[in-house]
Each structure stands twice: as structure tokens, then as C-alpha cells.
Design a protein around this motif. Structure first.
Motif, mmCIF file in Angstrom:
data_model
loop_
_atom_site.group_PDB
_atom_site.id
_atom_site.type_symbol
_atom_site.label_atom_id
_atom_site.label_comp_id
_atom_site.label_asym_id
_atom_site.label_seq_id
_atom_site.Cartn_x
_atom_site.Cartn_y
_atom_site.Cartn_z
ATOM 1 N N PHE A 162 0.866 -1.175 0.000
ATOM 2 C CA PHE A 162 0.000 0.000 0.000
ATOM 3 C C PHE A 162 0.905 1.227 0.000
ATOM 4 O O PHE A 162 1.551 1.542 1.001
ATOM 5 C CB PHE A 162 -0.903 0.022 1.238
ATOM 6 C CG PHE A 162 -1.923 -1.090 1.264
ATOM 7 C CD1 PHE A 162 -2.703 -1.374 0.150
ATOM 8 C CD2 PHE A 162 -2.125 -1.834 2.413
ATOM 9 C CE1 PHE A 162 -3.652 -2.388 0.179
ATOM 10 C CE2 PHE A 162 -3.067 -2.848 2.456
ATOM 11 C CZ PHE A 162 -3.843 -3.129 1.339
ATOM 12 N N ASP A 163 0.956 1.916 -1.141
ATOM 13 C CA ASP A 163 1.894 3.016 -1.329
ATOM 14 C C ASP A 163 1.146 4.331 -1.529
ATOM 15 O O ASP A 163 0.551 4.571 -2.575
ATOM 16 C CB ASP A 163 2.787 2.742 -2.543
ATOM 17 C CG ASP A 163 3.951 3.718 -2.659
ATOM 18 O OD1 ASP A 163 3.839 4.833 -2.133
ATOM 19 O OD2 ASP A 163 4.957 3.352 -3.281
ATOM 20 N N SER A 164 1.187 5.178 -0.505
ATOM 21 C CA SER A 164 0.543 6.493 -0.579
ATOM 22 C C SER A 164 1.542 7.606 -0.858
ATOM 23 O O SER A 164 1.167 8.773 -0.887
ATOM 24 C CB SER A 164 -0.179 6.793 0.746
ATOM 25 O OG SER A 164 0.748 6.767 1.827
ATOM 26 N N VAL A 165 2.799 7.255 -1.084
ATOM 27 C CA VAL A 165 3.849 8.255 -1.253
ATOM 28 C C VAL A 165 4.058 8.607 -2.723
ATOM 29 O O VAL A 165 4.204 9.759 -3.101
ATOM 30 C CB VAL A 165 5.166 7.786 -0.612
ATOM 31 C CG1 VAL A 165 6.267 8.814 -0.815
ATOM 32 C CG2 VAL A 165 4.952 7.519 0.882
ATOM 33 N N GLY A 166 4.097 7.586 -3.597
ATOM 34 C CA GLY A 166 4.175 7.866 -5.025
ATOM 35 C C GLY A 166 5.568 7.828 -5.597
ATOM 36 O O GLY A 166 6.280 6.822 -5.485
ATOM 37 N N ARG A 167 5.987 8.920 -6.207
ATOM 38 C CA ARG A 167 7.219 8.968 -6.992
ATOM 39 C C ARG A 167 8.440 8.454 -6.227
ATOM 40 O O ARG A 167 9.223 7.656 -6.755
ATOM 41 C CB ARG A 167 7.476 10.399 -7.454
ATOM 42 C CG ARG A 167 8.764 10.566 -8.266
ATOM 43 C CD ARG A 167 9.005 12.037 -8.569
ATOM 44 N NE ARG A 167 7.931 12.573 -9.392
ATOM 45 C CZ ARG A 167 7.497 13.833 -9.326
ATOM 46 N NH1 ARG A 167 8.018 14.663 -8.445
ATOM 47 N NH2 ARG A 167 6.539 14.255 -10.130
ATOM 48 N N ASN A 168 8.623 8.865 -4.983
ATOM 49 C CA ASN A 168 9.850 8.536 -4.252
ATOM 50 C C ASN A 168 9.941 7.083 -3.802
ATOM 51 O O ASN A 168 11.026 6.603 -3.479
ATOM 52 C CB ASN A 168 9.994 9.442 -3.028
ATOM 53 C CG ASN A 168 10.268 10.885 -3.392
ATOM 54 O OD1 ASN A 168 10.505 11.210 -4.551
ATOM 55 N ND2 ASN A 168 10.222 11.765 -2.401
ATOM 56 N N THR A 169 8.817 6.388 -3.747
ATOM 57 C CA THR A 169 8.812 5.019 -3.221
ATOM 58 C C THR A 169 8.417 3.968 -4.244
ATOM 59 O O THR A 169 8.465 2.773 -3.948
ATOM 60 C CB THR A 169 7.850 4.923 -2.021
ATOM 61 O OG1 THR A 169 6.564 5.434 -2.421
ATOM 62 C CG2 THR A 169 8.359 5.717 -0.832
ATOM 63 N N PHE A 170 7.998 4.381 -5.425
ATOM 64 C CA PHE A 170 7.415 3.455 -6.390
ATOM 65 C C PHE A 170 8.342 2.293 -6.723
ATOM 66 O O PHE A 170 7.942 1.121 -6.670
ATOM 67 C CB PHE A 170 7.037 4.217 -7.668
ATOM 68 C CG PHE A 170 6.344 3.369 -8.695
ATOM 69 C CD1 PHE A 170 5.050 2.938 -8.499
ATOM 70 C CD2 PHE A 170 6.997 3.009 -9.868
ATOM 71 C CE1 PHE A 170 4.403 2.148 -9.452
ATOM 72 C CE2 PHE A 170 6.364 2.222 -10.823
ATOM 73 C CZ PHE A 170 5.066 1.799 -10.613
ATOM 74 N N GLU A 171 9.580 2.578 -7.062
ATOM 75 C CA GLU A 171 10.497 1.510 -7.460
ATOM 76 C C GLU A 171 10.777 0.553 -6.298
ATOM 77 O O GLU A 171 10.778 -0.677 -6.478
ATOM 78 C CB GLU A 171 11.813 2.103 -7.968
ATOM 79 C CG GLU A 171 12.768 1.057 -8.545
ATOM 80 C CD GLU A 171 13.994 1.665 -9.203
ATOM 81 O OE1 GLU A 171 14.920 0.894 -9.517
ATOM 82 O OE2 GLU A 171 14.019 2.894 -9.412
ATOM 83 N N ALA A 172 11.004 1.095 -5.114
ATOM 84 C CA ALA A 172 11.250 0.241 -3.954
ATOM 85 C C ALA A 172 10.025 -0.605 -3.630
ATOM 86 O O ALA A 172 10.156 -1.755 -3.189
ATOM 87 C CB ALA A 172 11.636 1.091 -2.745
ATOM 88 N N SER A 173 8.849 -0.045 -3.856
ATOM 89 C CA SER A 173 7.617 -0.808 -3.615
ATOM 90 C C SER A 173 7.531 -2.013 -4.540
ATOM 91 O O SER A 173 7.233 -3.137 -4.114
ATOM 92 C CB SER A 173 6.395 0.088 -3.803
ATOM 93 O OG SER A 173 6.335 1.075 -2.813
ATOM 94 N N LEU A 174 7.788 -1.801 -5.829
ATOM 95 C CA LEU A 174 7.769 -2.913 -6.778
ATOM 96 C C LEU A 174 8.803 -3.979 -6.392
ATOM 97 O O LEU A 174 8.534 -5.184 -6.466
ATOM 98 C CB LEU A 174 8.048 -2.413 -8.192
ATOM 99 C CG LEU A 174 7.007 -1.499 -8.841
ATOM 100 C CD1 LEU A 174 7.445 -1.153 -10.261
ATOM 101 C CD2 LEU A 174 5.623 -2.120 -8.841
#
Length: 329
Positions: free
Chosen positions: A215-227
């Protein structure tokens, strides 16, 4: 005299203005509400900045709670004197007011055990948590999730609810102080993203497998790490863009990282059906009334100080929920 926060141009918090308004009488299908408390949500900054375009000048805010003072023709779901809460999108925009007219359809009657202040602090966040955990994925006990902004308003509700479902929760926060809050509200593990490699730490905590859902509510800064934190065929849920919109990418990236799934849901589509909305709200209110989920109101502002509230929110200075106090229940 009623007052409201309005803006005439998009931009930073400085565009918000405190003004006197004439509320008037409700028309067909409308009610007049005297607010007791108004919710502060990150989505409010999207309207103010222009990320969510609206005709100007405009009111702001989509969540509040108060008492019905008058009803228009054809209104049957609420009556004068009822304590109600609401949240939504364009249909409820303009909540930063002491009094207002609003369509009756979005209103939710409050149980006796839920105060107006608590309702204003949790209706949007709580219904968001409800659809994330009860509609987005068929969770089973033992599943794992990565929850960004775990010490925020949605994060604290999601982590408590996830614990009730038997999920393993890995939360991310910016500081040790926020880590303590996240742990106290259900996070099994907390990653301080300013000091740790999030994806690497998630792999360590899941024996190399990765989590079932992010669940990623941050967006640009966390997207790659989330994937990179997801297991094969895991689900990436983009819930918000606090750091900015995700940059364009090829869908091939999802295949390369393990045939991942990705969704960008919106609360409005999960509460559009009155029956589903009532079911989600009933489950949420039941947990809160029973004390299984605690709503942490850690910031209170006067409504006229909306600009400062937005500054604090965007600077990451807030935890839990924030409300504008209008008057007592």
C-alpha cells in the motif's frame, strides 16, 4: 455569521482565504449542516495545488461531521438534529466551513458511540482502510503487506485492522519517533526509510520472498522500492502521491519484476453503491466503537488556520489524524 476557507488560484498554502459566507436554505435533496469538526486530508492539498483541477474560486475539504439543521424537499435519509458525517470527492468538496449546504446522499448517520470529532478524523481514512483491506485483495491470515506512511492517519487504521485479520505488517516511517507510534498500532516490523534500503530490508524480513501487497501512498519517491518489495505475482496498490505522481513507465516493467499486478483505486468508486458504503462504514464504526481500532487525533487546528495545517501536513510533521475544531458536539 458562517465562515469558510476558499481559494481563488492554485498554489501553496498561502492561497487559502478565510471568508464570511451566506449559507442559505437547502434546496431539493439538500441539507444544511452545522459542522462540529472538519477533517484534514492529504487530498485537500491536491485540490489546492491544482493536481485535482476544479473550477475557481472553490471551497476545499471533503470530510466533516456535524448536526443537520434543515432539510430540503425529498430528503428522507436524515432529519433535523441528526449527527452525521460525510466524505467523498467533488460531491462533498467545500468542507472547510462552519456551516454549509450539501447533498443528503453522501451523509452517514453516526452511532451514539462515535463523536463528531472522531468521525471527522476517521471517515475518509477509515473507509479507505476498509476498502483496502476488505475489497482490494482476498487476504488470508499470515499474508504480508508493506505499508508506507505507517504512522499517518490511514496507516494507523490499516495497521490495526490488519492485525485483526492476522496479517504480517511491515511499515515504513521517516523517524524513530514515528516508528514507535507505528509499532504501538500493529506494525510487526518498521523500516526507517531515511536510513535503510526498504526493498532490501523487506526481503530480509520475508526470507527473500517479498510481500503479498504494497500500500503506497507516497508515489514517486517510493514506487520503485515498492515494486522491488513484492513477491512474484504480488499486488502494488498506489493509494496516493504525497511525493509527486509516479513517472511514466512501460507495463513490461511489471513482467520483468515478477508478473506483478498494479492498481490505482479511488475511495469514491468503493462507496458509490449505498449498500456497499453502509457495509464498509458499519464494519469500521463497529471496530472503533468496540475499541478494537483506536483513532489517534494528534493535531487540532482552528479552521481559520488551514494554511498552517497544510504546511505541517506537507512537511511530514503530522502523525495520525488531524482535525479542524469548529465547535463542540
Amino acid at each position: 455569521m458562517a465562515h469558510a476557507i476558499r481559494f481563488y488560484e492554485t498554489g501553496g498554502p498561502e492561497v487559502l482565504r478565510w471568508e464570511s459566507i451566506d449559507v442559505g436554505k437547502p434546496g431539493p435533496g439538500e441539507v444544511r449542516i452545522r459542522h462540529a469538526a472538519v477533517g484534514l486530508n492529504f487530498a485537500d492539498t491536491y485540490f489546492r495545488s491544482g493536481l485535482y483541477p476544479v473550477p475557481l474560486p472553490s471551497g476545499i475539504g471533503v470530510e466533516a461531521a456535524g448536526v443537520v439543521e434543515a432539510v430540503g424537499e425529498g430528503v428522507t435519509n436524515v432529519g433535523v438534529g441528526d449527527r452525521v458525517a460525510y466524505t467523498g470527492f467533488l460531491d462533498t468538496l467545500g468542507a472547510y466551513t462552519t456551516e454549509r449546504l450539501i447533498p443528503a446522499a453522501p451523509l452517514i448517520k453516526l452511532p451514539d458511540a462515535i463523536s463528531c470529532e472522531t468521525a471527522a478524523a476517521m471517515t475518509m481514512r477509515g473507509l479507505t482502510a476498509a476498502y483496502l483491506l476488505r475489497r482490494i485483495h482476498a487476504f488470508k491470515e499470515g499474508d504480508s503487506i508493506l505499508l508506507h506512511a505507517a504512522a499517518g492517519g490511514v496507516g494507523l487504521i490499516v495497521s490495526q485492522w490488519a492485525r485483526l485479520l492476522g496479517l504480517n505488517v511491515i511499515g515504513t516511517v521517516s523517524s524513530e519517533a514515528k516508528a514507535k507510534i507505528a509499532r504501538a498500532h500493529g506494525c510487526d516490523h518498521v523500516v526507517i526509510y531515511r536510513h535503510e534500503d526498504v526493498a532490501k530490508r523487506v526481503r530480509e524480513l520475508t526470507a527473500g520472498k517479498g510481500v503479498d501487497v504494497v500500500f503506497d501512498s507516497v508515489g514517486r519517491n517510493t514506487f520503485e522500492a515498492s515494486l522491488d518489495s513484492l513477491k512474484r505475482r504480488g499486488l502494488m496498490v498506489c493509494v496516493g502521491t504525497a511525493s509527486g505522481p509516479v513517472s511514466p513507465f512501460s507495463p513490461q516493467l511489471l513482467a520483468m519484476k515478477g508478473s506483478l499486478y498494479l492498481t490505482r483505486p479511488a475511495l469514491a468508486d468503493y462507496i458509490a453503491d449505498p449498500a456497499e458504503k453502509a457495509e464498509l462504514a458499519g464494519e469500521l464504526f463497529g471496530h472503533v466503537a468496540a475499541g478494537r481500532i483506536k483513532i489517534e487525533i494528534n493535531q487540532r487546528y482552528d479552521l481559520k488556520d488551514a494554511a498552517q495545517a497544510h504546511r505541517d501536513l506537507e512537511a511530514g510533521k503530522t502523525t495520525g489524524s488531524s482535525v479542524f475544531a469548529v465547535e463542540g458536539d
